[in-house]
Design an enzyme around this catalytic site. Structure first.
Site, PDB file in Angstrom:
ATOM      1  N   ASP A 246     -18.650   0.465  -2.497  1.00  0.00           N
ATOM      2  CA  ASP A 246     -19.747   0.001  -3.347  1.00  0.00           C
ATOM      3  C   ASP A 246     -20.923  -0.488  -2.503  1.00  0.00           C
ATOM      4  O   ASP A 246     -22.083  -0.271  -2.852  1.00  0.00           O
ATOM      5  CB  ASP A 246     -19.262  -1.122  -4.270  1.00  0.00           C
ATOM      6  N   ALA A 247     -20.603  -1.147  -1.388  1.00  0.00           N
ATOM      7  CA  ALA A 247     -21.660  -1.676  -0.516  1.00  0.00           C
ATOM      8  C   ALA A 247     -22.486  -0.543   0.090  1.00  0.00           C
ATOM      9  O   ALA A 247     -23.719  -0.624   0.167  1.00  0.00           O
ATOM     10  CB  ALA A 247     -21.056  -2.541   0.589  1.00  0.00           C
TER      11      ALA A 247
ATOM     12  N   TYR B  95     -22.861   2.466  -1.204  1.00  0.00           N
ATOM     13  CA  TYR B  95     -23.638   3.046  -2.307  1.00  0.00           C
ATOM     14  C   TYR B  95     -24.879   2.197  -2.565  1.00  0.00           C
ATOM     15  O   TYR B  95     -25.979   2.733  -2.736  1.00  0.00           O
ATOM     16  CB  TYR B  95     -22.774   3.128  -3.562  1.00  0.00           C
ATOM     17  N   ASP B  96     -24.708   0.882  -2.605  1.00  0.00           N
ATOM     18  CA  ASP B  96     -25.832  -0.009  -2.880  1.00  0.00           C
ATOM     19  C   ASP B  96     -26.921   0.125  -1.818  1.00  0.00           C
ATOM     20  O   ASP B  96     -28.118   0.037  -2.127  1.00  0.00           O
ATOM     21  CB  ASP B  96     -25.355  -1.459  -2.950  1.00  0.00           C
TER      22      ASP B  96
ATOM     23  N   GLU C  92      -7.806  21.667 -28.121  1.00  0.00           N
ATOM     24  CA  GLU C  92      -8.391  20.555 -27.370  1.00  0.00           C
ATOM     25  C   GLU C  92      -8.181  19.259 -28.138  1.00  0.00           C
ATOM     26  O   GLU C  92      -8.077  19.260 -29.364  1.00  0.00           O
ATOM     27  CB  GLU C  92      -9.899  20.780 -27.171  1.00  0.00           C
TER      28      GLU C  92
ATOM     29  N   LYS D 184      -9.111  15.787 -30.041  1.00  0.00           N
ATOM     30  CA  LYS D 184     -10.246  15.293 -30.837  1.00  0.00           C
ATOM     31  C   LYS D 184     -10.597  13.896 -30.336  1.00  0.00           C
ATOM     32  O   LYS D 184      -9.795  12.973 -30.432  1.00  0.00           O
ATOM     33  CB  LYS D 184      -9.876  15.248 -32.322  1.00  0.00           C
TER      34      LYS D 184
ATOM     35  N   ARG E 291     -25.399  12.155 -33.954  1.00  0.00           N
ATOM     36  CA  ARG E 291     -25.210  13.274 -34.880  1.00  0.00           C
ATOM     37  C   ARG E 291     -25.998  13.059 -36.164  1.00  0.00           C
ATOM     38  O   ARG E 291     -26.571  13.997 -36.708  1.00  0.00           O
ATOM     39  CB  ARG E 291     -23.720  13.447 -35.200  1.00  0.00           C
TER      40      ARG E 291
ATOM     41  N   GLU F  16     -19.184  13.629 -26.608  1.00  0.00           N
ATOM     42  CA  GLU F  16     -18.699  12.435 -27.285  1.00  0.00           C
ATOM     43  C   GLU F  16     -18.845  11.237 -26.357  1.00  0.00           C
ATOM     44  O   GLU F  16     -18.288  11.227 -25.252  1.00  0.00           O
ATOM     45  CB  GLU F  16     -17.230  12.608 -27.676  1.00  0.00           C
TER      46      GLU F  16
END
Length: 275
Positions: free
Chosen positions: A42-43, A45-46, A122, A124, A145, A184
């Protein structure tokens, strides 16, 4: 310490670095939120994210609409505007009895004038159905929708969902012009339970179920609230694709996965309704 890009880096170099950082951050978002296989801390990435923010602050004209820094916008809206879908978002029938399913298969075979139909089975999803519109591969609009023909524009909120690619990946077919995808927006059970714990601690009313939590989150007038809750998003249908053609539902799912969407893996190709 943040770098000073205002004078030390010429425009061409800044443009190149912005493109590199944007591509790298998109890949890390995809690995973390879609594949669930992060490749950096994370560091780290930051640090990349802050470098991109600094570059865009020094060169605001180089900031792209689909920049990873633009997922969370500012400003509280007072209402959602209505938008018309590119294709009708039809509802799904609930057939609970075996004979109802067999009758459906009979209507399909009769309409197609075939003896047997191969189906892609698949799951739902139980969330909020959304239309995602891309222009030349860049996400430009997302809507609920609604009544199937017209929905509410929730673009700023959907931008905060990290599983939604702001730019389509190159693993799918080249998408020119308008592409409309159905998906979704949902909340996992783990995030739902964590959200309810936070709400109870704050003295607020918890949500009754994950579907209500997802619907309430994606329709927040303040995108910051949506961003504070980790929604997921699965894509499963291409509604409008210009010149692109997909001969099977398998081809649709493969294209969606190649573009960088979260696509359900637990699907099965069934030879006939009995299977």
């Amino acid at each position: 310490m943040p770098r000073d890009y205002s004078g030390a880096m010429i425009r061409a170099e800044a443009k190149k670095r912005i493109a590199e950082l944007s591509a790298e951050l998109r890949e890390h978002d995809h690995r973390y939120y879609v594949l669930d296989r992060p490749s950096i801390s994370d560091a780290a990435y930051d640090r990349l994210f802050r470098e991109l923010q600094d570059l865009e602050a020094a060169h605001p004209d180089l900031q792209a609409p689909d920049s990873p820094t633009q997922r969370v916008g500012g400003g509280l809206r007072t209402a959602f505007r209505k938008v018309r879908h590119h294709e009708a978002m039809l509802s799904i029938d609930s057939l609970m009895a075996a004979e109802e399913v067999l009758e459906f298969d009979g209507r399909v075979r009769k309409g197609l004038e075939v003896e047997r139909v191969t189906y892609m089975a698949e799951p739902k999803f139980d969330g909020l159905s959304v239309e995602l519109v891309y222009e030349d591969g860049v996400f430009v609009r997302g809507s609920t929708r609604g009544d199937g023909e017209t929905g509410e524009d929730i673009t700023p909120n959907l931008r905060t969902v990290r599983a939604l690619p702001l730019r389509l990946g190159g693993g799918g077919p080249a998408a020119r012009g308008i592409l409309a995808v159905r998906g979704e927006a949902l909340m996992t059970l783990r995030e739902f339970e964590a959200l309810n714990r936070r709400l109870i601690e704050q003295g607020e009313e918890p949500f009754a179920n994950p579907r209500n939590a997802a619907a309430g989150t994606v329709r927040q007038l303040d995108p910051q609230v949506t961003a504070s809750r980790r929604l997921d998003l699965y894509a499963y249908e291409v509604m409008a694709a210009g010149a692109l053609e997909f001969p099977t539902q398998r081809a649709v799912l493969d294209a969606l996965r190649g573009w960088g969407f979260h696509v359900e893996q637990d699907v099965r190709l069934c030879d006939g309704i009995e299977e």
